[in-house]
Scaffold this active site. Structure first.
Site, PDB file in Angstrom:
ATOM      1  N   VAL A  92       0.837  -1.208   0.000  1.00  0.00           N
ATOM      2  CA  VAL A  92       0.000   0.000   0.000  1.00  0.00           C
ATOM      3  C   VAL A  92       0.866   1.250   0.000  1.00  0.00           C
ATOM      4  CG1 VAL A  92      -1.754   1.305   1.249  1.00  0.00           C
ATOM      5  CG2 VAL A  92      -1.931  -1.189   1.112  1.00  0.00           C
TER       6      VAL A  92
ATOM      7  N   ARG B 223      11.040  -0.781   7.172  1.00  0.00           N
ATOM      8  CA  ARG B 223      11.897  -1.656   7.953  1.00  0.00           C
ATOM      9  C   ARG B 223      13.273  -1.808   7.308  1.00  0.00           C
ATOM     10  NH1 ARG B 223       8.366  -6.623  10.026  1.00  0.00           N
ATOM     11  NH2 ARG B 223       6.804  -5.329   9.044  1.00  0.00           N
TER      12      ARG B 223
ATOM     13  N   ASP C 287     -11.024  -9.127  11.536  1.00  0.00           N
ATOM     14  CA  ASP C 287     -10.795  -8.033  10.593  1.00  0.00           C
ATOM     15  C   ASP C 287     -12.101  -7.256  10.351  1.00  0.00           C
ATOM     16  OD1 ASP C 287      -9.221  -6.766   8.209  1.00  0.00           O
ATOM     17  OD2 ASP C 287     -11.029  -7.561   7.285  1.00  0.00           O
TER      18      ASP C 287
ATOM     19  N   LYS D 104     -13.391  -3.114  11.454  1.00  0.00           N
ATOM     20  CA  LYS D 104     -14.028  -2.159  10.548  1.00  0.00           C
ATOM     21  C   LYS D 104     -15.426  -1.794  11.044  1.00  0.00           C
ATOM     22  CE  LYS D 104     -11.473  -4.321   6.769  1.00  0.00           C
ATOM     23  NZ  LYS D 104     -11.568  -5.365   5.731  1.00  0.00           N
TER      24      LYS D 104
END
Lengths: 436, 436
Positions: free
Chosen positions: B15, B46, B203, B207
């Site tokens: 993303v 990272r 998940d 949301k």
């Protein structure tokens, strides 16, 4: 909490009354979410006497919307008069000239003069909210203007007129004629006494023109929209569509092509299993193809007084929060590119063709030959109507063709040649196919 | 044109890389529509060595996202690290404390600490954009927060996890088991190696918690969401659903009830002809029931790098335009009402019940009696599996019941009594029915 935002509301028809009612009945809710109260301080409508069931005792009545629009006590002018002429146009111009934001549901006015009005508004540093002008309470303007603003949009399309979708749904489900379903729609109040504006696609065209400008960053060009209404659609077409795995919808489609922007409002076949095909009755749906987001679709009631009021109030709450509103058509009106029209002849896609072919030797071969001459290949061929054994060659037989992707120029040439050959009765039916 | 908005981008996974690419490849497009350029000036990830195919030569590298968040050259901090702990949390807090707006796709962080972060942001007069945290590129946050802000929302619900929807769609279309479809989803990259977070509903719950707060103006309460995953759904359930005119979807549903807000993520039956039932594969869909607008539904890809990037950039463009952003959860975080939980026992609706009933006299009568004792009336009863003539009474027979609307307390009492009676093998399958 800040001071109230003072609204001048012109037009107290069903939508105007619904806006008035929402803002008074849910004043606390609106204030909590807008950061300040939103209060109607002045109204204007044709008849002062008519009882609308509204308590107008605390608002100033204006016989003339133009004076309401310029009233110094009014911060935002809400225009729900309708029509592209005056007083809708004059009052909106008056409000903008006086430096007041405008919220309107008037698609006709914006389709005719939207860019000019946006320039005027932007020169005064104010906005025009028009979420209510397209697809009622479905947030298509906000989605195109803000949510997918980072996308290059290749197509915006959808079902923009609930009246037509209701009629086509009924024709399909009940197997009735266009005329019967129109009469039923009129009886239920879904269609006007004079339904021309809806069924010939003008209403959809106004909405499509605004969506196209937003999607592609071009000036509005309602005139160049290719228009075909639904009155030519027959139960035979719906039946054939079903057998072939399609549904027929009145679609507005605006597409970016190599030669310009194609805009059309036409009865269109969509694959039966697609989401667009599943939009029944008076619902509207708008789909946006963006290069980043892919395809998103928004579905909901495209009309109705409270749904439209929801959109008007959403725009008012954006204004109440203050700050910088996005440019009215996604980018400053002065920066919109001139509209470059892609000709319908350059349209590419599949086609549904229905012909009444005389039942005589060689007729079908002649038709196939004309298609081949234009390099049109056929995906399917369906012959309907049995030959009458007592009268062979009597009644023309129905032939339905689905073509592979081709250009409209080729299809038109082939159909002209077929008509000239004299092998068919009447004119061919031709319906474009749109793929998701 | 104003000065560029300078972005610090933490996290360069798929993303983050898509956001970087969008902002560089379409810099002109974005600037024209945002009113100013939006430029990434600093990044953090990272590994500095990893080749991501991005030209990072003009951006400052930070090993530590916390220093990037506080860098005075950064106007807006974009957090795409993920996870509710540090460094996502610490860097977001650092940016907000320094008075910088934040844009994030981190649903876990917001589900855990959204209200606290919103208070911090609002105390500093900055916003948190999180369109990307719910349903990818579909503008559900903007719709709830702005477009339908004038509505009292009674329900927000939908398909919030593409992995589960893909698995259920495949199970239905191919007649395969949950395990087979999960393996296929993993092979295609639609499911993680450890799929628990998706398939057990966590998940979706993150949301849903954000949507519920926005819809109802309450504090976020992820912990109180009733969770059931899809691993218990069998091909028999999907087959029975089809016969009965339903489809099974993993739905997140948040509903305002008399006793509080009900939030649940459960496999749910929806009528086959409803729009929600038509959402196939990895698509997401969110429907909102508002008292003014009626029901609107938004459909699109709920995940994917570019769709999520589209939402991140949409939020950045809102911030670039300047001015006052709406409150993060629709109203100022300090004004959000405490969350009042409606117990699942108080849930009302229809139920699908599947039982493995021992094939002996009186078994079915006993079951019917237990339903009757709880005043549960049955809409349909379907007995599957023929009796084996060579072994009558051997194998339990499948019985599927659809109830009329009842309460979950009643259903649970009836099922407990049925189990205690010893007339069924194993535990009953129970799936709630949600009507549009």
């Amino acid at each position: 909490m800040s001071e109230a935002l003072r609204i001048g509301l012109a037009g107290l028809g069903t939508v105007g009354a619904a806006v008035f009612r929402l803002l008074s009945d849910k004043a606390d809710h609106v204030a909590a979410r807008a950061g300040r109260p939103i209060r109607v301080v002045g109204v204007s409508a044709r008849s002062r006497e008519r009882d609308r069931g509204l308590d107008l005792s605390n608002v100033t009545w204006h016989d003339d919307p133009d004076t309401l629009a310029r009233d110094p006590d009014v911060d935002v002018f809400v225009e729900l008069i309708g029509g592209e002429g005056d007083p809708a146009s004059s009052s909106v111009r008056g409000a903008l000239t006086a430096g007041k934001p405008v919220v309107t549901a008037n698609k006709a006015l914006l389709a005719a003069s939207g860019v000019e009005l946006a320039r005027l508004a932007e020169s005064k540093g104010v906005t025009i909210g028009y979420e209510a002008a397209v697809a009622g309470g479905i947030p298509v303007i906000k989605t195109l203007r803000e949510a997918v603003a980072g996308n290059r949009v290749s197509r915006v399309w959808g079902i923009l007129n609930g009246t037509c979708n209701y009629i086509l749904t009924e024709m399909e489900e009940e197997g009735l004629s266009f005329e019967e379903c129109l009469a039923e729609a009129q009886r239920l109040g879904y269609a006007e006494a004079d339904p021309t504006f809806d069924i010939e696609g003008h209403d959809s065209a106004h909405k499509l023109a605004l969506l196209a400008a937003l999607a592609f960053g071009t000036e509005i060009d309602t005139e160049s929209i290719h228009l075909e209404g639904i009155s030519t659609i027959t139960p035979e077409d719906l039946e054939a569509a079903e057998e072939l795995g399609f549904r027929i919808k009145l679609l507005g489609v605006a597409r970016r092509t190599e030669s310009g922007v194609e805009q059309r409002v036409t009865p269109t076949m969509v694959p039966r299993m697609s989401a667009m095909a599943g939009i029944h009755g008076v619902l509207n749906a708008v789909a946006v193809d963006g290069d980043e987001v892919g395809e998103i679709m928004l579905v909901g009631p495209g009309a109705g007084s409270t749904a439209t009021a929801s959109a008007v109030v959403g725009d008012l709450m954006d204004i109440a929060r203050g700050g910088v509103c996005p440019p009215i058509f996604g980018m400053p009106a002065k920066d919109l590119a001139p509209y470059k029209r892609a000709r319908m002849r350059a349209h590419e896609g599949g086609y549904y063709i229905r012909l009444a072919v005389y039942d005589r030797p060689g007729a079908f071969a002649a038709i196939a030959q004309r298609m081949a001459e234009q390099s049109i290949s056929l995906e399917s061929i369906m012959q309907k109507d049995r030959r009458d054994p007592d009268n062979p060659g009597g009644k023309p037989r129905r032939v339905v063709l689905i073509t592979h992707e081709t250009s409209e120029a080729q299809i038109r040439k082939a159909l002209t040649a077929i008509m000239d050959d004299g092998q068919i009765e009447g004119r061919p039916q031709m319906i474009r196919i749109e793929m998701p």
